[in-house]
Design a protein around this motif. Structure first.
Motif, PDB file in Angstrom:
ATOM      1  N   ALA A 113     -40.201 -19.975  -9.243  1.00  0.00           N
ATOM      2  CA  ALA A 113     -41.203 -19.655  -8.226  1.00  0.00           C
ATOM      3  C   ALA A 113     -40.604 -19.611  -6.825  1.00  0.00           C
ATOM      4  O   ALA A 113     -41.119 -18.922  -5.937  1.00  0.00           O
ATOM      5  CB  ALA A 113     -42.342 -20.672  -8.276  1.00  0.00           C
ATOM      6  N   LEU A 114     -39.506 -20.350  -6.630  1.00  0.00           N
ATOM      7  CA  LEU A 114     -38.880 -20.370  -5.301  1.00  0.00           C
ATOM      8  C   LEU A 114     -38.304 -19.012  -4.921  1.00  0.00           C
ATOM      9  O   LEU A 114     -38.124 -18.717  -3.732  1.00  0.00           O
ATOM     10  CB  LEU A 114     -37.767 -21.421  -5.275  1.00  0.00           C
ATOM     11  CG  LEU A 114     -38.191 -22.873  -5.489  1.00  0.00           C
ATOM     12  CD1 LEU A 114     -36.971 -23.775  -5.546  1.00  0.00           C
ATOM     13  CD2 LEU A 114     -39.134 -23.321  -4.370  1.00  0.00           C
ATOM     14  N   THR A 116     -39.676 -16.135  -5.092  1.00  0.00           N
ATOM     15  CA  THR A 116     -40.662 -15.307  -4.373  1.00  0.00           C
ATOM     16  C   THR A 116     -41.471 -16.098  -3.358  1.00  0.00           C
ATOM     17  O   THR A 116     -41.908 -15.542  -2.354  1.00  0.00           O
ATOM     18  CB  THR A 116     -41.630 -14.643  -5.368  1.00  0.00           C
ATOM     19  OG1 THR A 116     -42.202 -15.655  -6.214  1.00  0.00           O
ATOM     20  CG2 THR A 116     -40.905 -13.614  -6.215  1.00  0.00           C
ATOM     21  N   ARG A 117     -41.652 -17.401  -3.611  1.00  0.00           N
ATOM     22  CA  ARG A 117     -42.535 -18.169  -2.719  1.00  0.00           C
ATOM     23  C   ARG A 117     -41.806 -19.254  -1.936  1.00  0.00           C
ATOM     24  O   ARG A 117     -42.408 -19.945  -1.125  1.00  0.00           O
ATOM     25  CB  ARG A 117     -43.664 -18.812  -3.535  1.00  0.00           C
ATOM     26  CG  ARG A 117     -44.579 -17.802  -4.193  1.00  0.00           C
ATOM     27  CD  ARG A 117     -45.888 -18.442  -4.621  1.00  0.00           C
ATOM     28  NE  ARG A 117     -45.707 -19.414  -5.684  1.00  0.00           N
ATOM     29  CZ  ARG A 117     -45.719 -19.111  -6.975  1.00  0.00           C
ATOM     30  NH1 ARG A 117     -45.894 -17.856  -7.353  1.00  0.00           N
ATOM     31  NH2 ARG A 117     -45.557 -20.054  -7.893  1.00  0.00           N
ATOM     32  N   GLY A 118     -40.520 -19.417  -2.179  1.00  0.00           N
ATOM     33  CA  GLY A 118     -39.771 -20.436  -1.458  1.00  0.00           C
ATOM     34  C   GLY A 118     -39.277 -19.955  -0.105  1.00  0.00           C
ATOM     35  O   GLY A 118     -39.326 -18.761   0.220  1.00  0.00           O
TER      36      GLY A 118
END
Length: 501
Positions: A113-114, A116-118
């Motif tokens: 997830a990091l 794209t969202r980190g």
């Protein structure tokens, strides 16, 4: 990475974390690892160690847009999967070793997830973990060598292989440290590219060695081919841009070696017109390598972890003027200028100028160079520095600097310095140049310029209460272009030493 070889390095200019994170996501191997992490699911089977089972490699290769039937594609998929596992992009449950499950399972890891969202720093941490995996792989010898070194029990005979894992890892770290140093130091290749023979020689040839022996040249050649293989492996992770050794060149070298002896002396290594054939060869045929901006970031991160002092331009922006001047004292002029500009940005310039001047004071050994960098910083501060500069006109250490700054801008009401201040400033200026660059070719001209307009200069300068007076006069005795003046400087140095307690 060893901290002993390069305890302090020149500062590097790094791209922003956001730019570097974009580069990391665009690195082919890292991008493949991300794609396989997203592909992982209930049907994904892994073996001991978390590697993909052979039956799933063709599908993984197809997911990456590679030819599923090609053995090389399977190798790319296997490497990308290993990076995904090692970085935490994939979580694996390994099979039981007691005869239970024959294969384990895999699923996307929390760290995926990091991507794209980190924050950019999160992405860079994942990339650094991937780099560790790739570096470990690059330090392993080729598979043919491993097979040849298997003993009767199927274990690797390291003595027979002549391969020490720790030694190989240290060698590769030192290669990257040398490449980093060649990249950030002045005098390196203008476009950042380093010929592979130069890098190989930096690993083999002792410092100060003259004409290399045939044995040393053979070691350089071996190191070059070793690096050729390793940089091929490091390029997909985005660490380097690499032009491999020309395979035709290697074939030519093999032919020359095979024909040596009977054909020796036929051409004497020269072209038919008498010129040296090697002089006309493009050095790039021997391989060229450069660290990418992401590579500079990665190597520096490893150096910092090993305790190496590897500064980056901009690190001092939030620190005081004393820390700034002490740090940039031994930077190259260009790096010092870049650091100073970032330090000034966002500050109230009048207050910043006053802080710089206060930090420039001091009769310690580093004082002259601090004042030189302070003068450089005040140029960048512009006219807003004038009030702070005028406030130190009567300061015995800064008054001369202040007058030079004001005069260079054609400002009015600049009081003339007294002779003592002129002599003190002359000593301070030469001391700063000696500390910054040593005995350069330009220094004799500076000495001549500073002393030419003062009759009886050496009759008075030895009395100057400056800690570097003796050092400066001794240097003038060696370097002053006028022989008579040089002799006078040596006499003055003797007098200055004699009056010291």
């Amino acid at each position: 990475m060893s901290a002993e070889s390069h305890p302090t390095l020149p500062p590097v200019r790094l791209h922003s974390d956001a730019e570097l994170a974009r580069d990391a996501l665009g690195a082919p191997l890292f991008a493949r690892a991300v794609r396989l992490a997203r592909w992982a699911g209930p049907d994904t089977r892994v073996g001991i160690g978390g590697e993909l089972v052979a039956a799933r490699l063709p599908e993984a290769a197809a997911v990456l847009g590679l030819d599923a039937a090609d053995a090389e594609s399977a190798g790319y998929a296997s490497q990308a999967w290993r990076v995904a596992v090692d970085t935490g992009l994939v979580d694996v449950t390994e099979p039981e070793e007691d005869g239970g499950e024959q294969s384990g399972t895999a699923a996307p890891g929390e760290d995926l997830a990091l991507v794209t969202r980190g924050a950019p720093g999160d992405v860079l941490d994942l990339w650094l973990a991937a780099l560790d995996t790739v570096l470990a792989d690059a330090a392993v010898p080729d598979l043919d060598g491993l097979v040849d070194a298997l003993d009767a029990g199927g274990e690797i005979d390291f003595d027979r292989l002549d391969w020490n894992p720790g030694r190989e890892a240290d060698f590769l770290d030192e290669v990257l440290a040398n490449l980093y140093l060649l990249t950030v130091s002045e005098g390196g290749a203008a476009d950042g590219r380093v010929p592979l023979p130069v890098l190989a020689a930096s690993m083999v040839m002792p410092d100060g060695m003259g004409e290399p022996t045939d044995a040393v040249l053979e070691q350089v050649s071996d190191a070059m081919m070793r690096l050729d293989d390793q940089f091929r492996q490091l390029e997909p992770i985005g660490l380097v841009e690499f032009r491999p050794v020309d395979e035709e060149l290697m074939a030519e070298a093999a032919d020359e070696e095979a024909s040596a002896g009977g054909s020796a002396g036929r051409d004497g290594g020269e072209t038919r017109d008498g010129g040296d054939a090697r002089d006309d060869e493009d050095v790039s045929r021997y391989g060229m390598v450069r660290l990418t901006p992401l590579g500079l970031y990665g190597v520096r991160a490893r150096m910092l972890e090993a305790g190496v002092d590897a500064p980056a331009v901009g690190e001092l922006a939030g620190k005081g003027a004393d820390a700034l001047l002490d740090a940039v004292a031994f930077y190259s002029e260009g790096a010092a200028q870049a650091e100073i500009e970032q330090w000034l940005a966002g500050r109230e310039l009048p207050a910043a100028a006053a802080e710089l001047l206060a930090a420039a004071r001091g009769d310690d050994e580093g004082g002259p160079l601090r004042r030189l960098r302070c003068q450089q910083a005040l140029v960048s501060a512009g006219p807003e520095a004038e009030p702070a500069v005028r406030s130190v006109l009567d300061d015995p250490e800064l008054g001369g600097l202040a007058r030079v700054w004001l005069a260079e801008r054609g400002l009015r009401d600049v009081p003339a310095p007294d002779p003592e201040m002129v002599f003190w400033l002359t000593v301070d200026t030469i001391a700063a140049q000696l500390a910054a660059d040593g005995e350069t070719q330009e220094l004799p001209l500076l000495m001549e310029t500073l002393t030419a307009h003062h009759a009886g200069f050496f009759d008075q300068v030895w009395r100057v209460e400056h800690p570097a007076t003796v050092h400066v006069l001794e240097a003038m005795g060696r370097l002053h272009p006028d022989r008579k003046a040089a002799k006078e400087a040596r006499k003055a140095a003797f007098k200055a030493r004699s009056r010291r307690p």
